[in-house]
Scaffold this active site. Structure first.
Site: not given
Ligand code: EPZ
Length: 417
Positions: A22-23, A92, A116, A121, A304, A396
């Site tokens: 998915k990701n 998202r 979420c 997030r 995850d 999902r």
């Molecule tokens: C991706 O989400 C995945 N989703 C998530 O999987 C996964 O948990 C996450 O990466 C971490 O590996 C998809 O790929 C669609 P991040 P993403 O930006 O990109 C902070 C699932 O279960 N952050 O890597 O939203 C954030 O708060 C889903 O399949 C900021 O501070 O995650 C977190 O603490 C859930 N500012 C950290 O970075 C930003 O602008 C990592 O988040 C963006 C993120």
């Protein structure tokens, strides 16, 4: 809404074909907006999220057709720029369209995704990263808006490693005028693969698989023709099912290196893991040993899989300390697992899990994608029947999850609530 009813107590044995990731699929679907044409994506999982993303693309003027796991996307007429709240709030990852719209059309109006299940997030890195490429974006009535944008190369350092923001800015930079240097980027397979796909379309991205990317903007890109990589989190979830039920499961069509952190942790709990080039066989012990887990960015242990490892720890012999450093509040599965008899003490972003001999089946509620997977795993070993409501969360991100569990010997039925 659907629910899953699972009767616990059976070992899972057999072979399961892991679906496309998915990701990895979602950002590649967004990347089709970078170039007009007919794009072909194979091994796309049939999920609520990939179908929602298809709807977002259609709202933007693209034509999307699924034929089983093949997805054909025609973006020739994709000239709209608004991604509406009612779609973005359900997923998202819709925000991924922002960078491609700005890069190709110079304008965008994309709803802010909001929170979420487990809390805020932020998307600040998406916005500041795009601003480094010259995109002056406003927040107007809950929408991220930009017009008359002409992207140029820039330098940006991500102060937090972010999968989504890396994908976002990398996509936009491929068509920006000049060279972009991105520092402290994410190196999850989803990102590396996205970069490879873009390079195959004529992009010039250097440094993939490292924390520093150099991207030389090009005038245009060719349409995408790719096969989505297997889902490492689905694979690791089924590996956890073997660990918990004491069975032996062979995961087919996987890339073992993509979920090595999870495999190593399951070996620590006593699993025997045999890695082949595109298959992994995991045989669970009679009872898993306790093991501590701290989630990290790739190639560390993935957030995850945090919920699923709490399910393993819930029945393990001993006490496990499970810390999520990526999302400090991603524990909505804890109270539901406690209803099944798990002994979990939550202290901030640390779960102290004292293994119990037996969980008991109970009515529980899925709250988010990976939490629902953890509840299903716990139900597989619980005494009696577990009724998991709001299973759309599971749908999902897991393709045909109940059918796959049934094929491995579980007693699962999907009921309409
Ligand atoms: C991706 O989400 C995945 N989703 C998530 O999987 C996964 O948990 C996450 O990466 C971490 O590996 C998809 O790929 C669609 P991040 P993403 O930006 O990109 C902070 C699932 O279960 N952050 O890597 O939203 C954030 O708060 C889903 O399949 C900021 O501070 O995650 C977190 O603490 C859930 N500012 C950290 O970075 C930003 O602008 C990592 O988040 C963006 C993120």
């Amino acid at each position: 809404m659907d629910a899953l009813v699972i009767h616990g107590g059976r070992k899972l044995n057999g072979r399961v074909a892991i679906s496309g990731a998915k990701n990895a699929a979602l950002p590649v679907m967004a990347a089709t907006l970078l170039m007009p044409g007919v794009h072909r994506l194979r091994n796309v999982p049939q999920l609520l999220d990939t179908h929602t993303f298809a709807k977002v693309l259609e709202v933007l003027g693209a034509k999307v057709r699924f034929d089983k796991n093949e997805c054909v996307i025609d973006t020739t007429q994709a000239d709209k720029v608004e991604a509406p709240y009612d779609l973005v709030r359900t997923m998202r990852a819709s925000i991924y369209v922002l960078g491609p719209l700005l890069a190709r059309l110079g304008a965008a109006r994309v709803s802010l995704p909001g929170g979420c299940a487990w809390g805020p997030r932020p998307v600040n890195l998406h916005l500041t990263g795009l601003a480094a490429l010259g995109a002056q974006l406003d927040i107007d009535h809950g929408y991220i808006t930009g017009q008359n944008v002409k992207l140029h190369g820039g330098n940006f350092h991500f102060d937090v490693v972010s999968v989504g923001a890396t994908a976002q800015v990398m996509m936009a930079a491929t068509l920006a005028e000049g060279t972009t240097v991105l520092e402290n980027v994410a190196v999850e397979p989803d990102i590396t693969v996205l970069g490879d796909v873009l390079n195959a379309c004529g992009a010039r991205i250097e440094g993939l698989n490292t924390r520093r990317l150099t991207i030389h903007g090009v005038k245009s890109l060719q349409p995408i023709d790719t096969t989505i990589i297997p889902d490492r989190i689905e694979a690791a979830t089924f590996a956890a099912a073997a660990a918990m039920t004491g069975g032996s499961i062979t995961l087919e069509r996987v890339i073992p290196a993509h979920f090595e952190a999870a495999l190593a942790k399951l070996e620590e709990t006593g699993c025997v893991v045999v890695r082949e080039s595109d298959e992994v066989t995991i045989t669970g012990p009679s009872r898993p040993r306790a093991a501590d887990v701290t989630t990290m960015v790739y190639p560390g242990f993935p957030t995850d899989m945090q919920a699923q490892m709490i399910a393993v720890a819930a029945i393990a012999n001993g006490t496990s300390v499970i810390t999520d450093t990526i999302y400090v509040d991603r524990f909505t599965h804890v109270p539901e697992l406690s209803r099944m008899g798990a002994n979990i003490e939550l202290k901030g972003n640390v779960a102290i899990v004292r293994g119990v001999d037996r969980l008991s089946g109970a009515p529980v509620m899925a709250t988010d994608l990976r939490a629902s997977a953890a509840l299903a795993l716990a139900a597989l070993v619980a005494e009696g029947e577990t009724h998991i409501s709001r299973i759309y969360h599971l749908d999902r991100g897991y393709e045909a999850f109940d059918a796959k569990l049934t094929a491995l010997g579980a007693r699962v039925e999907r009921v309409r609530e």
